[in-house]
Design an enzyme around this catalytic site. Structure first.
Site, mmCIF file in Angstrom:
data_model
loop_
_atom_site.group_PDB
_atom_site.id
_atom_site.type_symbol
_atom_site.label_atom_id
_atom_site.label_comp_id
_atom_site.label_asym_id
_atom_site.label_seq_id
_atom_site.Cartn_x
_atom_site.Cartn_y
_atom_site.Cartn_z
ATOM 1 N N CYS A 49 0.834 -1.197 0.000
ATOM 2 C CA CYS A 49 0.000 0.000 0.000
ATOM 3 C C CYS A 49 0.874 1.254 0.000
ATOM 4 O O CYS A 49 1.489 1.586 -1.014
ATOM 5 C CB CYS A 49 -0.961 -0.050 1.190
ATOM 6 S SG CYS A 49 -2.313 1.145 1.101
ATOM 7 N N HIS A 52 -3.531 -5.219 0.402
ATOM 8 C CA HIS A 52 -3.013 -5.739 1.676
ATOM 9 C C HIS A 52 -3.071 -7.269 1.670
ATOM 10 O O HIS A 52 -4.034 -7.863 2.172
ATOM 11 C CB HIS A 52 -3.827 -5.177 2.845
ATOM 12 C CG HIS A 52 -3.559 -3.742 3.133
ATOM 13 N ND1 HIS A 52 -2.606 -3.323 4.041
ATOM 14 C CD2 HIS A 52 -4.103 -2.611 2.606
ATOM 15 C CE1 HIS A 52 -2.580 -2.001 4.077
ATOM 16 N NE2 HIS A 52 -3.475 -1.540 3.216
ATOM 17 N N GLU A 95 -1.569 -9.365 3.459
ATOM 18 C CA GLU A 95 -1.496 -9.978 4.790
ATOM 19 C C GLU A 95 -2.873 -10.346 5.335
ATOM 20 O O GLU A 95 -2.997 -11.240 6.190
ATOM 21 C CB GLU A 95 -0.780 -9.047 5.771
ATOM 22 C CG GLU A 95 -1.528 -7.787 6.180
ATOM 23 C CD GLU A 95 -1.322 -6.603 5.249
ATOM 24 O OE1 GLU A 95 -1.568 -5.460 5.670
ATOM 25 O OE2 GLU A 95 -0.927 -6.829 4.090
#
Length: 542
Positions: free
Chosen positions: A380, A514, A516
């Site tokens: 990001c 993102h 994750e």
């Protein structure tokens, strides 16, 4: 029939109710039950989207674009079931909805009160859409005794009376502190916590006692006597080395058997926790290790990057290595040379964030990774800073910057409503409040089949979760690609950049999304698996 398990907390905050709930759900899943998880947050914010990460921790984003509590990340990682907007609610959102209804006249002139209007809204949320599940686990945020939590405790008390007999279970997570001078675990704080809970009409069925050593039989008897529970319902939640050992620990302590017994269900065959045992063994006995720097601006509270650290752990598990994290405050690099901090490390990760503080430090970290050929993952904001670094250092744009920080001659990063048309900065729409231009939730992207990231994913079509209001400006694509920064992934319409990578670098990737948020211990995200793999290769060169 759907059964409800309400998880409350007492004595102190941050005991790990979210992890406890997720671990119990994982064990019930292993027994073949269908489980849903929900979180009730008593704070007055509508959602955590504008809350400081250093106070609240990370904002976990769901596929449908909800900004939620980080505990929903634990739920997803432990159960593998994607969460949604329907799984998290706050006092702020409840009041917002109730006031909107009152303004429309939906209540037909009635006096709006906490009881019944707020409590009814909470109950409606808890009960909605659960017909296909065997168990619904509901975590109540905060601690018993918090004034803002009272409507939630009242609501779950009422549910205990309104739902069919035998379909509700109250699990109370408490702390048993060990006093070295006395040489014993103290039960009095738990007794007082249960007394507080009973004073508002809730009798816990199970005590889940957080402790650093086994509970002696005398203390078990005392807790059972004074807290009005069976001795078998006093369950020890021992501290463990890894959060992925918690389901195994709870299974050993008999939490799942006690829950099933409360509902009159047969224990049946023992749950198959083989995959949890494999994960725990890999965490306990790594075959190597790598060191990765996280250059961020919220490093004072590790929970601000909770999903990120877990995703790196998952990447390590997949390679049977331990991932050592070096936390570096980005502002340090604005004052000092990054080299002494980054030398000898095997990878550099610059995570998401907002605001100018620390931005130049992140840009210097990206430059160090590019020049020293160290694996780099920019997420990001981390991707945006890598693009700014390339524009300044490689493409001859020394004034390149983001419009997030102010006006700039070379806006290589701009608000989603701001784009360069010729030499003029065009505003497609007026900026609203802080959430007005946010791009949230799952969006698809198409990857260049010749790119490294497409090889990592093993696919040219991906879907990832986003949370940003600034984007790399596609008007600069040609100039940047001419200098080796490939725009390797774009939105399906080709208008928005999703991923970049430096051609010729061993492993330098930036992503606007993102990744994750979608990593699981049993299914490590390809990017983190690849990043840790690249760090392992780099470690062999040191």
């Amino acid at each position: 029939m759907t059964r409800y398990v309400f998880i409350t907390g007492g004595v102190v905050s941050s005991l790990g109710k979210g992890l406890a709930s997720a671990a119990l759900a994982a064990v019930l899943q292993a027994r073949g039950y269908r489980v849903r998880m929900r979180k009730l947050d008593p704070y007055l914010n509508v959602d955590p989207g504008t809350m400081s990460p250093t106070q609240h921790g990370e904002v976990f984003v769901t596929d449908d674009g909800a900004e939620t509590d980080l505990d929903l990340g634990h739920y997803e990682r432990f159960t593998g079931v994607p969460a949604s907007r329907a799984d998290n609610i706050t006092t702020g959102r409840i009041y917002q909805d109730i006031i909107a209804k009152e303004r429309r006249g939906d209540y037909l002139g009635a006096t709006i009160q906490v009881i019944p209007h707020v409590t009814n809204a909470i109950k409606d949320f808890v009960l909605d859409g659960n017909d296909s599940f065997d168990f619904v686990l509901v975590e109540i945020g905060g601690t018993v005794g918090d004034i803002e939590g009272l409507p939630f405790f009242e609501a779950i008390r009422q549910l205990g009376q309104e739902l069919p007999r035998g379909t509700c279970c109250y699990v109370h997570l408490t702390l048993l502190p060990y006093i070295p001078s006395a040489g014993e675990l103290k039960t009095k704080p738990t007794q007082h916590s249960v007394k507080e809970l009973r004073s508002i009409g809730i009798q816990p069925d199970i005590l889940l006692c957080r402790c650093d050593r086994p509970i002696p039989m005398d203390e078990r008897r005392k807790l059972a006597l004074f807290c009005n529970v069976r001795q078998t319902a006093v369950i020890e939640a021992l501290d463990v080395a890894s959060i992925y050992e918690v389901p195994l620990s709870y299974r050993t302590a008999g939490l799942d058997r006690e829950v099933l017994g409360h509902f009159g269900l047969e224990h049946g065959e023992e749950p198959d926790l083989g995959r949890w045992q494999t994960i725990a063994e890999r965490v306990r006995n790594p075959e190597g290790e790598v060191s990765i720097a996280i250059v961020g601006k919220y490093t004072g509270l590790k929970d601000a990057y909770k999903s990120l650290t877990e995703a790196l752990t998952h990447g390590g598990i997949s390679h049977r290595v331990k991932v050592n994290l070096e936390w570096i405050e980005a502002e340090v690099f604005e004052r000092e040379d990054p080299a002494p901090f980054l030398e000898g490390l095997n990878g550099i990760l610059v995570p998401g964030g907002f605001g100018q503080r620390g931005a130049e430090g992140k840009i210097r970290a990206a430059r160090y990774a590019r020049e020293k050929r160290i694996p780099y993952l920019g997420i990001c904001f981390g991707m945006q800073m890598a693009v700014i670094e390339a524009a300044r250092s490689l493409a001859g744009m020394p004034e390149a910057n983001s419009t997030e920080f102010g006006e700039t001659a070379e806006p290589v990063v701009g608000l989603l409503t701001e784009w360069l048309r010729g030499n003029e900065l065009e505003r497609r729409a007026a900026a609203g409040d802080l959430g007005g231009t946010m791009r949230l939730g799952a969006y698809e992207a198409k990857l260049d089949p010749e790119s490294k990231i497409a090889q990592i994913y093993g696919s040219e079509q991906i879907s990832e979760r986003h949370r940003h209001r600034y984007e790399v400006n596609m008007a600069y694509r040609e100039r940047l690609e001419a200098k080796g920064l490939r725009f390797s992934g774009v939105s399906p319409d080709g208008l928005l950049p999703e991923t970049v990578e430096h051609v010729g670098h061993p492993w330098f990737i930036g992503v606007q999304f993102h990744p994750e948020l979608k990593s699981r211990p049993f299914e490590p995200h390809p990017l983190f698996k690849g990043f840790v793999g690249a760090a392992i290769e780099q470690s062999r060169l040191v």
